[in-house]
Design a protein around this motif. Structure first.
Motif, PDB file in Angstrom:
ATOM      1  N   GLU A 211       0.828  -1.203   0.000  1.00  0.00           N
ATOM      2  CA  GLU A 211       0.000   0.000   0.000  1.00  0.00           C
ATOM      3  C   GLU A 211       0.865   1.257   0.000  1.00  0.00           C
ATOM      4  OE1 GLU A 211      -3.995   0.839   2.234  1.00  0.00           O
ATOM      5  OE2 GLU A 211      -2.329   1.339   3.592  1.00  0.00           O
ATOM      6  N   GLY A 212       0.436   2.238  -0.773  1.00  0.00           N
ATOM      7  CA  GLY A 212       1.060   3.556  -0.798  1.00  0.00           C
ATOM      8  C   GLY A 212      -0.022   4.611  -0.624  1.00  0.00           C
ATOM      9  N   CYS A 213       0.293   5.677   0.104  1.00  0.00           N
ATOM     10  CA  CYS A 213      -0.702   6.720   0.378  1.00  0.00           C
ATOM     11  C   CYS A 213      -0.215   8.070  -0.130  1.00  0.00           C
ATOM     12  CB  CYS A 213      -0.958   6.811   1.877  1.00  0.00           C
ATOM     13  SG  CYS A 213      -1.592   5.272   2.609  1.00  0.00           S
ATOM     14  N   PHE A 214      -1.156   8.934  -0.471  1.00  0.00           N
ATOM     15  CA  PHE A 214      -0.835  10.275  -0.932  1.00  0.00           C
ATOM     16  C   PHE A 214      -1.960  11.235  -0.572  1.00  0.00           C
ATOM     17  CE2 PHE A 214      -2.824   7.905  -4.368  1.00  0.00           C
ATOM     18  CZ  PHE A 214      -3.802   8.766  -4.848  1.00  0.00           C
ATOM     19  N   THR A 215      -1.617  12.492  -0.411  1.00  0.00           N
ATOM     20  CA  THR A 215      -2.609  13.528  -0.186  1.00  0.00           C
ATOM     21  C   THR A 215      -2.946  14.173  -1.525  1.00  0.00           C
ATOM     22  OG1 THR A 215      -0.909  15.167   0.296  1.00  0.00           O
ATOM     23  CG2 THR A 215      -1.862  13.987   2.180  1.00  0.00           C
ATOM     24  N   VAL A 216      -4.042  14.921  -1.543  1.00  0.00           N
ATOM     25  CA  VAL A 216      -4.517  15.525  -2.777  1.00  0.00           C
ATOM     26  C   VAL A 216      -4.928  16.969  -2.507  1.00  0.00           C
ATOM     27  CG1 VAL A 216      -6.273  15.412  -4.597  1.00  0.00           C
ATOM     28  CG2 VAL A 216      -5.359  13.301  -3.630  1.00  0.00           C
ATOM     29  N   GLU A 217      -4.550  17.832  -3.428  1.00  0.00           N
ATOM     30  CA  GLU A 217      -4.944  19.236  -3.378  1.00  0.00           C
ATOM     31  C   GLU A 217      -5.839  19.528  -4.577  1.00  0.00           C
ATOM     32  OE1 GLU A 217      -2.882  23.545  -4.155  1.00  0.00           O
ATOM     33  OE2 GLU A 217      -1.621  21.948  -3.354  1.00  0.00           O
ATOM     34  N   ALA A 218      -6.984  20.143  -4.348  1.00  0.00           N
ATOM     35  CA  ALA A 218      -7.887  20.525  -5.430  1.00  0.00           C
ATOM     36  C   ALA A 218      -7.320  21.751  -6.139  1.00  0.00           C
ATOM     37  CB  ALA A 218      -9.271  20.829  -4.887  1.00  0.00           C
TER      38      ALA A 218
ATOM     39  N   GLY B 200     -12.067  23.000 -10.808  1.00  0.00           N
ATOM     40  CA  GLY B 200     -12.700  22.175 -11.831  1.00  0.00           C
ATOM     41  C   GLY B 200     -12.539  20.704 -11.479  1.00  0.00           C
ATOM     42  N   ASN B 201     -12.120  19.926 -12.429  1.00  0.00           N
ATOM     43  CA  ASN B 201     -11.908  18.494 -12.190  1.00  0.00           C
ATOM     44  C   ASN B 201     -10.424  18.156 -12.058  1.00  0.00           C
ATOM     45  OD1 ASN B 201     -11.106  18.845 -14.870  1.00  0.00           O
ATOM     46  ND2 ASN B 201     -11.929  16.878 -15.520  1.00  0.00           N
ATOM     47  N   LYS B 202      -9.583  19.144 -11.783  1.00  0.00           N
ATOM     48  CA  LYS B 202      -8.127  18.952 -11.707  1.00  0.00           C
ATOM     49  C   LYS B 202      -7.660  18.904 -10.255  1.00  0.00           C
ATOM     50  CE  LYS B 202      -7.327  19.532 -16.172  1.00  0.00           C
ATOM     51  NZ  LYS B 202      -7.016  18.452 -17.022  1.00  0.00           N
ATOM     52  N   TYR B 203      -6.715  18.014  -9.988  1.00  0.00           N
ATOM     53  CA  TYR B 203      -6.159  17.824  -8.656  1.00  0.00           C
ATOM     54  C   TYR B 203      -4.660  17.582  -8.771  1.00  0.00           C
ATOM     55  CZ  TYR B 203     -11.050  17.131  -7.500  1.00  0.00           C
ATOM     56  OH  TYR B 203     -12.402  17.313  -7.361  1.00  0.00           O
ATOM     57  N   GLN B 204      -3.934  17.829  -7.700  1.00  0.00           N
ATOM     58  CA  GLN B 204      -2.499  17.550  -7.641  1.00  0.00           C
ATOM     59  C   GLN B 204      -2.263  16.609  -6.473  1.00  0.00           C
ATOM     60  OE1 GLN B 204      -0.004  18.694  -9.799  1.00  0.00           O
ATOM     61  NE2 GLN B 204       1.205  17.178  -8.720  1.00  0.00           N
ATOM     62  N   SER B 205      -1.567  15.505  -6.717  1.00  0.00           N
ATOM     63  CA  SER B 205      -1.273  14.553  -5.641  1.00  0.00           C
ATOM     64  C   SER B 205       0.121  14.809  -5.080  1.00  0.00           C
ATOM     65  CB  SER B 205      -1.378  13.115  -6.155  1.00  0.00           C
ATOM     66  OG  SER B 205      -0.315  12.828  -7.047  1.00  0.00           O
ATOM     67  N   SER B 206       0.305  14.421  -3.829  1.00  0.00           N
ATOM     68  CA  SER B 206       1.603  14.605  -3.180  1.00  0.00           C
ATOM     69  C   SER B 206       2.666  13.677  -3.746  1.00  0.00           C
ATOM     70  CB  SER B 206       1.476  14.397  -1.666  1.00  0.00           C
ATOM     71  OG  SER B 206       1.035  13.069  -1.388  1.00  0.00           O
ATOM     72  N   ASN B 207       2.262  12.671  -4.529  1.00  0.00           N
ATOM     73  CA  ASN B 207       3.242  11.785  -5.144  1.00  0.00           C
ATOM     74  C   ASN B 207       3.573  12.191  -6.581  1.00  0.00           C
ATOM     75  OD1 ASN B 207       0.787  10.928  -6.173  1.00  0.00           O
ATOM     76  ND2 ASN B 207       1.119   8.771  -5.757  1.00  0.00           N
ATOM     77  N   GLY B 208       3.256  13.453  -6.924  1.00  0.00           N
ATOM     78  CA  GLY B 208       3.757  14.021  -8.168  1.00  0.00           C
ATOM     79  C   GLY B 208       2.882  13.886  -9.403  1.00  0.00           C
ATOM     80  N   PHE B 209       1.605  13.606  -9.237  1.00  0.00           N
ATOM     81  CA  PHE B 209       0.736  13.448 -10.396  1.00  0.00           C
ATOM     82  C   PHE B 209      -0.333  14.533 -10.446  1.00  0.00           C
ATOM     83  CE2 PHE B 209       2.383   9.195  -9.744  1.00  0.00           C
ATOM     84  CZ  PHE B 209       2.730   8.820 -11.032  1.00  0.00           C
ATOM     85  N   THR B 210      -0.653  14.959 -11.650  1.00  0.00           N
ATOM     86  CA  THR B 210      -1.801  15.817 -11.880  1.00  0.00           C
ATOM     87  C   THR B 210      -2.939  14.891 -12.297  1.00  0.00           C
ATOM     88  OG1 THR B 210      -0.410  17.663 -12.560  1.00  0.00           O
ATOM     89  CG2 THR B 210      -2.721  17.734 -13.219  1.00  0.00           C
ATOM     90  N   LEU B 211      -4.066  15.002 -11.609  1.00  0.00           N
ATOM     91  CA  LEU B 211      -5.212  14.114 -11.820  1.00  0.00           C
ATOM     92  C   LEU B 211      -6.347  14.882 -12.474  1.00  0.00           C
ATOM     93  CD1 LEU B 211      -5.313  12.789  -8.143  1.00  0.00           C
ATOM     94  CD2 LEU B 211      -3.938  11.877 -10.010  1.00  0.00           C
ATOM     95  N   SER B 212      -7.017  14.246 -13.413  1.00  0.00           N
ATOM     96  CA  SER B 212      -8.232  14.795 -14.027  1.00  0.00           C
ATOM     97  C   SER B 212      -9.339  13.771 -13.835  1.00  0.00           C
ATOM     98  CB  SER B 212      -8.025  15.047 -15.521  1.00  0.00           C
ATOM     99  OG  SER B 212      -7.024  16.011 -15.726  1.00  0.00           O
ATOM    100  N   LEU B 213     -10.354  14.139 -13.041  1.00  0.00           N
ATOM    101  CA  LEU B 213     -11.455  13.230 -12.770  1.00  0.00           C
ATOM    102  C   LEU B 213     -12.496  13.315 -13.874  1.00  0.00           C
ATOM    103  CD1 LEU B 213     -12.052  13.708  -8.948  1.00  0.00           C
ATOM    104  CD2 LEU B 213     -10.459  12.180 -10.106  1.00  0.00           C
ATOM    105  N   HIS B 214     -13.123  12.169 -14.166  1.00  0.00           N
ATOM    106  CA  HIS B 214     -14.165  12.102 -15.216  1.00  0.00           C
ATOM    107  C   HIS B 214     -15.433  11.529 -14.637  1.00  0.00           C
ATOM    108  CE1 HIS B 214     -10.904  12.785 -18.046  1.00  0.00           C
ATOM    109  NE2 HIS B 214     -10.256  11.821 -17.419  1.00  0.00           N
TER     110      HIS B 214
END
Length: 113
Positions: free
Chosen positions: A89-96, A99-113
């Motif tokens: 298991e790996g955990c990360f925090t998320v910043e909004a 819109g539908n865009k987020y940034q994770s603490s593990n270095g990814f930009t997320l786009s929710l659909h």
């Protein structure tokens, strides 16, 4: 002198905005991510994933599919994948980001659909 004052004010506003950026709470994470699919991009690769309401999940990362599970722990999302991180298991925090865009603490930009 006016330019220096304007620059100082601009820097102050930027620092205030950075300081106000906050990670999402556990309740916010559950609401935003449960039952969603997303695309994600980062330096270590790109992919897609789905976080199902029953805690199961699927991912395609660097073109390789994997099944797993996800959960919210405190203010983090935790995932465990069959063939990623040796199933650990790996955990990360998320910043909004808006819109539908987020940034994770593990270095990814997320786009929710």
């Amino acid at each position: 002198m006016k330019k220096v004052v304007a620059l100082a004010i601009g820097i102050g506003l930027i620092l205030t905005a950075i300081a106000q950026a906050e990670d999402m709470t556990g309740a916010q994470l559950k609401k935003a991510f449960t039952g969603t699919s997303m695309t994600f991009t980062g330096k270590s690769g790109n992919g897609t994933s789905v976080y199902n309401a029953d805690g199961s999940a699927s991912i395609v990362f660097k073109g390789k599919p994997s099944n797993g599970k996800w959960r919210v722990k405190g203010s983090s999302i935790c995932t465990a994948w069959d063939n990623i991180r040796d199933g650990k298991e790996g955990c990360f925090t998320v910043e909004a980001l808006g819109g539908n865009k987020y940034q994770s603490s593990n270095g990814f930009t997320l786009s929710l659909h």
